[in-house]
Design a protein around this motif. Structure first.
Motif, PDB file in Angstrom:
ATOM      1  N   GLU A 189       0.824  -1.206   0.000  1.00 33.14           N
ATOM      2  CA  GLU A 189       0.000   0.000   0.000  1.00 33.14           C
ATOM      3  C   GLU A 189       0.863   1.262   0.000  1.00 33.14           C
ATOM      4  O   GLU A 189       0.621   2.195  -0.751  1.00 33.14           O
ATOM      5  N   VAL A 190       1.878   1.256   0.842  1.00 29.65           N
ATOM      6  CA  VAL A 190       2.763   2.430   0.885  1.00 29.65           C
ATOM      7  C   VAL A 190       3.512   2.585  -0.439  1.00 29.65           C
ATOM      8  O   VAL A 190       3.668   3.683  -0.963  1.00 29.65           O
ATOM      9  N   ALA A 191       3.958   1.472  -0.993  1.00 30.18           N
ATOM     10  CA  ALA A 191       4.659   1.525  -2.282  1.00 30.18           C
ATOM     11  C   ALA A 191       3.768   2.184  -3.323  1.00 30.18           C
ATOM     12  O   ALA A 191       4.219   3.006  -4.124  1.00 30.18           O
ATOM     13  N   ASN A 192       2.507   1.818  -3.303  1.00 28.49           N
ATOM     14  CA  ASN A 192       1.551   2.374  -4.244  1.00 28.49           C
ATOM     15  C   ASN A 192       1.484   3.890  -4.091  1.00 28.49           C
ATOM     16  O   ASN A 192       1.556   4.642  -5.061  1.00 28.49           O
ATOM     17  N   VAL A 193       1.357   4.341  -2.842  1.00 30.75           N
ATOM     18  CA  VAL A 193       1.266   5.772  -2.591  1.00 30.75           C
ATOM     19  C   VAL A 193       2.547   6.498  -2.985  1.00 30.75           C
ATOM     20  O   VAL A 193       2.534   7.679  -3.298  1.00 30.75           O
TER      21      VAL A 193
ATOM     22  N   SER C  50      -5.314  10.499  -1.387  1.00 30.22           N
ATOM     23  CA  SER C  50      -4.182   9.790  -2.005  1.00 30.22           C
ATOM     24  C   SER C  50      -4.619   8.564  -2.784  1.00 30.22           C
ATOM     25  O   SER C  50      -3.803   7.858  -3.354  1.00 30.22           O
ATOM     26  N   PRO C  72      -3.529   5.022  -6.374  1.00 33.17           N
ATOM     27  CA  PRO C  72      -2.588   5.825  -5.570  1.00 33.17           C
ATOM     28  C   PRO C  72      -1.316   6.223  -6.324  1.00 33.17           C
ATOM     29  O   PRO C  72      -0.875   7.364  -6.219  1.00 33.17           O
ATOM     30  N   PHE C  73      -0.745   5.302  -7.076  1.00 30.45           N
ATOM     31  CA  PHE C  73       0.533   5.650  -7.706  1.00 30.45           C
ATOM     32  C   PHE C  73       0.336   6.703  -8.786  1.00 30.45           C
ATOM     33  O   PHE C  73       1.212   7.524  -9.042  1.00 30.45           O
ATOM     34  N   CYS C  76      -0.011   9.976  -6.941  1.00 34.58           N
ATOM     35  CA  CYS C  76       1.313  10.403  -6.505  1.00 34.58           C
ATOM     36  C   CYS C  76       2.007  11.126  -7.641  1.00 34.58           C
ATOM     37  O   CYS C  76       2.581  12.198  -7.447  1.00 34.58           O
ATOM     38  N   PHE C  84       2.597   8.990   6.550  1.00 37.43           N
ATOM     39  CA  PHE C  84       1.619   8.164   7.234  1.00 37.43           C
ATOM     40  C   PHE C  84       1.684   8.393   8.730  1.00 37.43           C
ATOM     41  O   PHE C  84       2.751   8.556   9.306  1.00 37.43           O
ATOM     42  N   GLN C  88       5.729   4.090   8.417  1.00 27.15           N
ATOM     43  CA  GLN C  88       5.933   2.827   7.727  1.00 27.15           C
ATOM     44  C   GLN C  88       7.084   2.912   6.733  1.00 27.15           C
ATOM     45  O   GLN C  88       6.861   2.821   5.535  1.00 27.15           O
ATOM     46  N   PHE C  90      10.173   1.395   4.716  1.00 24.57           N
ATOM     47  CA  PHE C  90      10.447   0.029   4.286  1.00 24.57           C
ATOM     48  C   PHE C  90      11.554  -0.522   5.182  1.00 24.57           C
ATOM     49  O   PHE C  90      12.672  -0.024   5.177  1.00 24.57           O
ATOM     50  N   ARG C 152      10.833  11.028   2.152  1.00 29.89           N
ATOM     51  CA  ARG C 152      10.267  10.108   1.168  1.00 29.89           C
ATOM     52  C   ARG C 152       9.136  10.777   0.397  1.00 29.89           C
ATOM     53  O   ARG C 152       9.015  10.640  -0.811  1.00 29.89           O
TER      54      ARG C 152
END
Lengths: 314, 292, 246
Positions: A189-193, C50, C72-73, C76, C84, C88, C90, C152
């Motif tokens: 999900e974070v990767a997507n955002v 988002s 979402p991508f 972005c 967030f 979170q 990686f 990020r």
């Protein structure tokens, strides 16, 4: 993650390569055959790892292996397609199937993805058994010996594909794909955002992995001269694909290779000791790895062995 | 459409659904209480089946009587497995849990191959061939007894979960283990017991399996897949869902077996196809999950 | 035309309205805070913005472009960066790698890897992580992890930056540094929309404040005005009474 080039590593790899090229002249037919099976297993292990890098844990790689195997065997049976082309065809058909399956399973997380892959492999097995007219059914399919029985040629062919496979993994690690795969694996999900299209990378990984698995299947069908659904779609293949990289160390280049070496040696030893059930080692290895060494052999190397060298050289 | 065929098919499906339900009960319990999908559950059933086979072959103990013995044996084996392999990984990511239970599964499958070879074993009793006539429907005696016992096991489990203290503790823990811990429930012991009970149920189901199917090392794997199918159909970790799913699977297999040409072969693939169709359409299973 | 326009945004979860007909606009270069008692729907709004959630009703426009229905991508890449609330990063990537990742994929047009790495280093330095680029996030304190999140989000060169409770858990010194950082971001031309609980920060930093309660917008305006709005006071007080237990 960024690779630092080291002359020592490069030298080591070159020496290894020379050894591998010279190997057939050094040994007899039994060890040559063994080497072929080892290389085949390494391809399966490395390609499984590629898929795993996106967080997709397949317990059904046998589906792709079997499709590759039968593609090659059936194309030979129907149109006498030459073995090497058959193997390539096996790879290509597997890629198409993987793309389809990849899209269908995109929303499946974790265990559900794994269960679906198992179900897929078993479903193919049933379909094959129920359509003997087309697929040969339970009786299986035969092909003539590969390269007329010339084990050396087979050896060089599979070695070449293995090197190609390793090369692909190396390129993935050196490119932005590595970041995408890792991000999708760690937190989709974070990767997507963050701008990463999970679909594209998950399906891509599946397709790359499938090519090698399918090719390996095609190779196997010609090399072994005989395939049956129970074997090539069987759980044993799927398990082998995952035990070796997990034991060796996931998401690394050397991990699947080293894992395969060690596991295969154990398996060969067991195979001559007990007629059935030699995969018991696989079960034990999985249990032990999860409980005691989750990062595999490479993890132990990195965390326990390498630090020793560093303190010594200080 | 021939009514007799339909009713017979329906009856067969119902009876086998009972067996499938018995097999899936333990898996559902572990999933509900601990959130772990035990890939080795089928192998526990397999061990129960072999246990029954050997007790019958070597000591002449009737299979349906040795249910309790299989249950008991697998209860203790379950405690052992939990203590040494499951407990350490309770808080690990699901991938590790999958790999561990998969490892146990492979280990047990191959152990069975080594110990008992790959031959299929049958348990044939004096009443194996008997059947009962209920109107137009013929019901095999063993199948009927198996079904009744399976119903009994289900009722026993439900009674245990709703009336017995440890069972109610399990239900509490499956809802919310922090709250349960706060009110004094020993969560660790509850997990241990739940796993043991689940394996006992699997062992008992294994006894039933041995009378209806062939017993061989891979039978557990086949049953696991059917059980996963049932989970996906009926809701993960909930018992009425498991019963519902068992019914759907049993009936579908039976009808396919009767009405599709060469159906008995295709029926084997029903569970796989159902799993794939359902998960692809609804990634969290047909009824959705209790824990997610 | 405003940079961000939201009209009648509504989102239900199983019968409960998390966000109800919320409308607001944010102009280029503004710093706008989104506040409200717990459960008011603030993070839901961010998730809707988002692209993590699909709205049941309503419009979202960025620079006139409709965002609803995009993944979402894609959002972005249109210029929305986000942090967030629950950090979170990686876990198996270093600080630098975390920032490089979004730099590599979140920007349009794509930049080559060398350049992304250079930009990431610069960003890390700018947020104060210059010395720690090779460290893994789990070994860093809370304030640094928040810096990773911000770096990020900045790596995608956003027009609009969504900051989700970046100030919580910070010491007074760290909070001042963070406020300074946010102001510098505005000077760089980034429009900022932040969710905050720390009222001091909200009052200090915001051009405007939007107040959400039970999914509805109940007040909007300059900080001073909102602080004296009766409805806002009641919402927070009411929440206090609920929280102190009946």
């Amino acid at each position: 993650m960024n690779r630092s080039f080291s002359w020592k590593k490069a030298l080591f790899i070159v020496l290894l390569l020379l050894f591998a090229l010279w190997f057939p002249r050094l040994v007899d037919a039994y060890f040559l055959h063994l080497a072929v099976t080892f290389f085949l297993a390494m391809i399966l292990a490395s390609s499984w790892d590629i898929l795993a890098r996106t967080g997709q844990v397949s317990v059904g790689q046998a589906a792709l292996f079997g499709i590759g195997a039968y593609t090659a065997a059936l194309l030979f049976k129907w149109v006498h397609l030459s073995p090497v082309l058959g193997m390539l065809a096996g790879g290509v058909v597997s890629v198409v199937v993987a793309a389809l399956l990849g899209y269908l399973t995109l929303r499946l997380r974790g265990i559900y993805f794994s269960i679906t892959t198992i179900a897929f492999a078993e479903a193919l097995s049933v379909i094959w058994l129920m359509t003997p007219a087309v697929t040969g059914g339970a009786m299986g399919l035969s092909t003539p010996p590969l390269f007329g029985g010339d084990r050396q040629q087979a050896y060089y062919l599979i070695l070449g594909i293995l090197i190609f496979c390793i090369g692909v993994v190396w390129m993935i690690e050196a490119s932005r794909l590595n970041f995408a795969f890792t991000a999708v694996r760690e937190n989709e999900e974070v990767a997507n955002v963050m701008g990463i299209n999970p679909t594209r990378y998950k399906v891509l990984a599946f397709m790359i992995s499938a090519f090698f698995t399918g090719f390996a299947g095609g190779f196997y069908s010609h090399y072994n001269t005989y395939i049956i659904p129970y074997e090539v779609f069987g759980l044993g293949i799927s398990i082998a694909c995952l035990v070796m990289p997990i034991f060796g160390g996931l998401y690394t280049i050397a991990g699947p290779l080293i894992g395969t070496m060690i596991v295969k040696v154990i398996e060969e030893y067991l195979r001559v000791t007990v007629s059935y059930g030699h995969q018991i080692a696989y079960g034990l290895i999985l249990i032990l790895v999860v409980l005691f060494m989750p990062d595999g052999v490479m993890g132990i190397w990195r965390n326990k062995v390498l630090p020793l060298f560093r303190t010594v050289s200080r | 459409m021939e009514w007799a065929d339909f009713l017979q098919s329906f009856a067969n499906g119902l009876l086998i659904a009972g067996l499938y339900a018995a097999v899936t009960l333990g898996l559902t319990l572990v999933l509900g209480v601990m959130g772990i999908v035990n890939f080795a559950h089928g192998e526990i059933v397999m061990l129960g089946a072999y246990n029954t086979f050997w007790l019958y072959t070597l000591l002449g103990i009737d299979p349906l009587l040795s249910i309790a013995l299989s249950g008991l044996l697998l209860f203790f084996i379950g405690l052992f497995i939990y203590r040494f392999t499951i407990r350490p990984i309770l808080n690990d990511p699901p991938l590790n849990q999958l790999l561990l239970t998969l490892g146990i599964s492979i280990f047990l499958q191959n152990l069975a191959m080594i110990l008992w070879k790959t031959d299929s074993r049958s348990v044939i009793t004096s009443y194996s061939g008997m059947s009962l006539s209920l109107g137009v429907v013929n019901v095999g005696m063993t199948r009927l007894l198996t079904f009744l016992i399976a119903v009994g096991l289900t009722l026993f489990l439900l009674f245990f979960l709703y009336k017995a203290r440890p069972g109610r503790a399990m239900r509490a823990v499956s809802e919310n283990n922090t709250a349960s811990w706060l009110i004094g429930i020993n969560v660790q012991k509850t997990y241990l017991l739940a796993f043991g009970v689940a394996c006992a149920l699997a062992g008992a189901a294994g006894a039933l399996v041995s009378t209806i199917m062939y017993t061989y090392p891979m039978v557990g794997f086949k049953l696991s897949l059917k059980a996963f199918c049932i989970l996906v159909l009926g809701g993960l970790g909930n018992i009425p869902g498991a019963l519902f799913g068992s019914l759907i699977l049993g009936l579908t297999e039976s009808f396919v077996g009767t009405y599709v040409p060469e159906g008995s072969g295709w029926a084997e693939g029903i569970s796989f196809i159902l799993i794939m169709i359902i998960l692809i359409i609804k990634p969290t299973g047909l009824v959705g999950t209790r824990r997610e | 035309m405003s940079l961000l326009e939201i009209n009648g945004l509504t989102k239900h979860f199983g019968g409960l309205a998390a966000v109800q007909k919320v409308s607001l606009a944010i102009d280029l270069g503004e710093i706008v805070s989104l506040i409200g008692p717990n459960g008011a729907g603030k993070t839901t709004i961010f998730n809707l913005l988002s692209g993590v959630y699909l709205p049941d009703e309503g419009e979202i426009r960025l620079d006139g472009e409709d965002l609803v229905g995009h993944r979402p991508f894609e959002i972005c890449r249109k210029g929305v960066g986000r942090t967030f609330q629950i950090m979170q990063p990686f876990p198996h990537m270093t600080v630098l790698e975390n920032v490089v990742t979004s730099g590599l994929f979140g920007q349009v047009p794509r930049v080559p890897m060398r350049m992304a790495e250079g930009e990431a280093r610069e960003l890390c330095r700018w947020v104060g992580l210059g010395e720690k680029t090779g460290v893994y996030p789990r070994n860093l304190p809370v304030a640094d992890q928040k810096r990773i999140e911000i770096a990020r989000a900045l790596a995608v060169k956003p027009k609009l930056l969504l900051l989700d409770e970046v100030m919580s858990g910070l010491t007074p010194t760290e909070t001042s540094e963070a406020i300074k950082l946010v102001r510098q971001l505005r000077e760089r031309g980034i429009t900022i929309f932040l969710i905050e609980h720390v009222m001091k920060v909200v009052m200090d930093i915001s051009d405007r404040v939007v107040v959400l309660h039970h999914g509805e917008k109940i007040s909007e305006g300059p900080p001073g005005q909102v602080a004296h709005d009766r409805r806002v006071i009641e919402a927070y007080l009411g929440e206090q009474i609920e929280n102190s237990g009946e």
